[in-house]
Design a protein around this motif. Structure first.
Motif, PDB file in Angstrom:
ATOM      1  N   VAL A  18       4.457  77.580  68.543  1.00  0.00           N
ATOM      2  CA  VAL A  18       5.684  78.285  68.959  1.00  0.00           C
ATOM      3  C   VAL A  18       6.415  77.580  70.094  1.00  0.00           C
ATOM      4  O   VAL A  18       7.651  77.626  70.151  1.00  0.00           O
ATOM      5  CB  VAL A  18       5.388  79.771  69.292  1.00  0.00           C
ATOM      6  CG1 VAL A  18       4.381  79.909  70.421  1.00  0.00           C
ATOM      7  CG2 VAL A  18       6.662  80.540  69.613  1.00  0.00           C
ATOM      8  N   GLY A  41      11.796  80.704  70.245  1.00  0.00           N
ATOM      9  CA  GLY A  41      10.759  80.649  71.284  1.00  0.00           C
ATOM     10  C   GLY A  41      11.248  80.944  72.683  1.00  0.00           C
ATOM     11  O   GLY A  41      10.493  80.788  73.650  1.00  0.00           O
ATOM     12  N   GLY A 214      11.107  76.043  68.809  1.00  0.00           N
ATOM     13  CA  GLY A 214      10.079  75.883  69.837  1.00  0.00           C
ATOM     14  C   GLY A 214      10.261  74.680  70.741  1.00  0.00           C
ATOM     15  O   GLY A 214       9.444  74.424  71.621  1.00  0.00           O
TER      16      GLY A 214
END
Ligand code: ADP
Ligand code: MG
Length: 242
Positions: A18, A41, A214
């Motif tokens: 993530v 994220g 992410g």
């Protein structure tokens, strides 16, 4: 030394990567706006900074101190790094005043009188001191969010994190919350704000950080970020929201 030093931060939810190798330094008094598509994220990232989320790799230092060091007092850390959520998260059974005084009395060990005096000053600062004896349900969303900001400030934090603080508000209430955040920024608070309010970003951000999948894809001062985004994904995102 930077107030916040984030080095090669990586986090997984099970197999899902993530947060991918995020490194950021934030100076005292700096205001960062973090934007990016849903699921990129952003919330996970800022929640790592006050350890609402754990992470598997990398380090986060606040004033040079590793937040995962064994001797870190997590309650103290969280009192120094305030967070304001999209959904206010006030205690529904407590008055506005009690919402703001509860943690200082419990965690910072100050007297009720002192806590109430500070709370009233803060409620005044966010423009709702006349609502002190009401319950959250009696307030508008914008007022509730201003209580949430006052509650975080009552702990005298060094850093404030905001996670889409205006996303749950009716449009006419967005500005009253942004205006409190702008005052705070001009007062020198170090702030990391996840928001898609790009007017706010242009006005007060020192840096805009764009995340996708992410990763931090691109970042820069607002005048450069908005007028000359380099990455195709940033351009596509800005086209969507502006
Ligand atoms: P953003 O705030 O940018 O919308 P989040 O940080 O909330 O993104 O989430 C990033 C990704 O991690 C999303 O794909 C989300 O579904 C996933 N995720 C978030 N929280 C959890 C969790 N507790 N367990 C598993 N996956 C999660
Ligand atoms: Mg989020």
């Amino acid at each position: 030394m930077s107030l916040i030093q984030i080095q090669s931060l990586n986090k997984w939810y099970g197999d899902f990567h993530v947060l991918k190798n995020i490194s950021e330094n934030v100076q005292k008094g700096e205001v960062l706006v973090i934007c990016g598509p849903s699921g990129s994220g952003k919330s996970t990232f800022i929640r790592c900074i006050n350890r609402l989320e754990d992470f598997q790799q990398g380090t986060i230092l606040i004033e040079g101190k590793d937040i995962k060091a064994p001797d870190v007092n997590i309650n103290k850390l969280r009192s120094e790094i305030g967070i304001v959520f999209q959904q206010f998260n006030l205690y529904p059974h407590l008055t506005v005043l009690k919402n703001v005084t509860l943690a200082p009395i419990k965690v910072r060990n100050i007297t009720r009188d002192e806590a109430e005096a500070t709370a009233l000053t803060l409620l005044e600062r966010v423009g709702i001191h006349d609502q002190a004896l009401k319950y959250p349900v009696e307030l508008s969303g914008g007022q509730q969010q201003r209580v949430a900001i006052a509650r975080a400030l009552a702990m005298k934090p060094k850093i404030m994190l905001f996670d889409e603080p205006t996303s749950a508000l009716d449009p006419e209430m967005i500005n009253e919350v942004l205006s409190v955040m702008k005052d705070l920024a001009r007062d020198g608070m170090t702030m990391l704000c996840v928001t898609h309010e790009m007017g706010f970003a242009r006005e007060v951000a020192d840096r805009v950080v764009f995340m996708d999948g992410g990763e931090v894809i691109e970042q820069g001062p607002p005048d450069v970020f908005f007028t000359n985004p380099k990455h195709q994904r940033t351009q596509a995102f800005l086209k969507e929201i502006l």
